[in-house]
Design a protein around this motif. Structure first.
Motif, short mmCIF file in Angstrom:
data_model
loop_
_atom_site.label_atom_id
_atom_site.label_comp_id
_atom_site.label_asym_id
_atom_site.label_seq_id
_atom_site.Cartn_x
_atom_site.Cartn_y
_atom_site.Cartn_z
N HIS A 11 -37.45 -30.92 113.67
CA HIS A 11 -38.50 -30.32 114.50
C HIS A 11 -38.80 -28.92 114.00
O HIS A 11 -38.20 -28.43 113.04
N HIS A 71 -40.94 -29.96 121.61
CA HIS A 71 -40.46 -29.36 122.86
C HIS A 71 -40.26 -30.43 123.93
O HIS A 71 -39.32 -30.34 124.74
N ARG A 88 -36.90 -31.79 123.09
CA ARG A 88 -35.86 -30.80 123.40
C ARG A 88 -35.58 -30.76 124.90
O ARG A 88 -34.43 -30.65 125.34
N CYS A 89 -36.63 -30.85 125.70
CA CYS A 89 -36.45 -30.84 127.15
C CYS A 89 -35.75 -32.11 127.64
O CYS A 89 -34.92 -32.05 128.56
N TRP A 133 -26.93 -31.84 120.28
CA TRP A 133 -27.74 -32.30 119.16
C TRP A 133 -27.74 -31.27 118.05
O TRP A 133 -27.47 -30.10 118.25
N SER A 188 -29.89 -29.40 115.08
CA SER A 188 -31.27 -28.93 114.95
C SER A 188 -31.61 -28.69 113.48
O SER A 188 -31.05 -27.80 112.84
N GLN A 244 -32.16 -27.12 127.36
CA GLN A 244 -32.61 -27.93 126.23
C GLN A 244 -31.41 -28.53 125.49
O GLN A 244 -31.47 -28.79 124.29
N ALA A 299 -27.61 -27.29 121.28
CA ALA A 299 -28.10 -27.42 119.91
C ALA A 299 -27.22 -26.67 118.93
O ALA A 299 -26.71 -25.59 119.23
#
Length: 308
Positions: free
Chosen positions: A8, A16, A19-20, A29, A31, A217, A220
């Motif tokens: 992303h 987003h 992510r939400c 997760w 990133s 979120q 990450a």
């Protein structure tokens, strides 16, 4: 569960959205930040051509399109639920509308000259032109700013009518519809705040956005694109579930095919068709860097053809 890797970039509205959802599911997760415009060699090594943002990687399985990603995350982490049983149909229909119609109006409104100037302020010379050329090549629809503004205002009023009655669009808890409607409005408010005055006429929408923004979120961890490719190369795709083959095209399993987005993003992914179920297609492909991967697409919004 194999680690989730989200490819992303920060200002991507659809990223987003995911992510939400990851935060809603309280998932960890990795990133991987991808370029916002072509070329994207690390992306293509994994997807075979698809270059829309975001996509989700789990080992050697690549999941394209946020509609499919949401389904995958719901399967991996069923609670809290994205598709409440009594809302399964309406939430999906609303989410599809939001991802296409609401998103299109919001972007056409936000990226008119005043918004684009603010978005690219401080970036290197040529960044705005490169972005415009890239999106033009993707076939992004052009809507006159005046028409987009009028439509966006109407859609915001309709959303306001929904959230005046509930904390979220369909009740006391968010569902997939909320995440699909939220991300284009988030872009307006956070990425081009110079254009966010359009939201002020619907205070109920702003309050709903605050409730959406209050969620996390997920957890990450930064990860490099090269490491993600290495993960794919060192893994095997997961066995496919035993779902019935649904053939609407007269193309048997084992055929060389291409899959292309129906709307924007014309780059095809080519591979061997190994699954065509009620909800998705799966292609097997081999890349010199990523090795053997399975690339998954939702059926809705994508076009299947025999490879030339």
């Amino acid at each position: 569960m194999t680690e989730l890797i989200l490819h992303h970039y920060p200002a991507s509205p659809f990223a987003h959205k995911v992510r939400c959802v990851l935060g809603f599911k309280q998932l960890a997760w990795k990133s991987v930040i991808v370029p916002s415009v072509m070329p994207k060699p690390d992306v293509v090594a994994l997807t075979g051509g698809y270059r829309r943002t975001p996509f989700l990687q789990i080992g050697a399985d690549i999941y394209c399109d946020t509609a499919l990603i949401c389904d995958v995350l719901e399967h991996l982490q069923p609670e809290p639920v994205l598709y409440p049983p009594h809302l399964k149909g309406v939430s999906r229909v609303f989410a599809q509308w939001a991802d296409m119609v609401l998103f299109g109006a919001a972007m056409a409104y936000c990226l008119q000259p005043r918004g684009a100037q603010a978005l690219f302020a401080g970036l290197p010379d040529g960044a705005a032109e490169a972005f415009r050329n890239d999106r033009r090549a993707m076939g992004t629809a052009r809507t006159h700013p005046a028409d987009a503004t009028a439509a966006y205002r109407s859609y915001l009023r309709r959303i306001a009518n929904m959230v005046e009655e509930h904390d979220f669009l369909f009740g006391a808890e968010p569902c997939v519809a909320d995440f699909a409607a939220y991300h284009p409005l988030w872009f307006t408010r956070e990425c081009v705040p110079v254009m966010a005055d359009i939201l002020s006429a619907t205070p109920a929408v702003l309050e709903w956005m605050d409730r959406m923004a209050a969620q996390s979120q997920g957890r990450a961890e930064k990860f490099s694109a090269q490491d993600a490719v290495t993960v794919a190369a060192g893994a095997l795709p997961q066995p496919l579930p035993a779902e019935a083959f649904q053939d609407e095209h007269g193309i048997p399993l084992g055929s060389r095919v291409t899959i292309t987005a129906e709307s924007f993003g014309p780059e095809p992914t080519e591979g061997t068709l190994i699954a065509a179920t009620r909800t998705r297609y799966t292609l097997a492909r081999t890349d010199p860097r990523a090795g053997d991967v399975h690339v998954h697409f939702p059926r809705v919004g994508y076009v299947l053809r025999r490879a030339a």
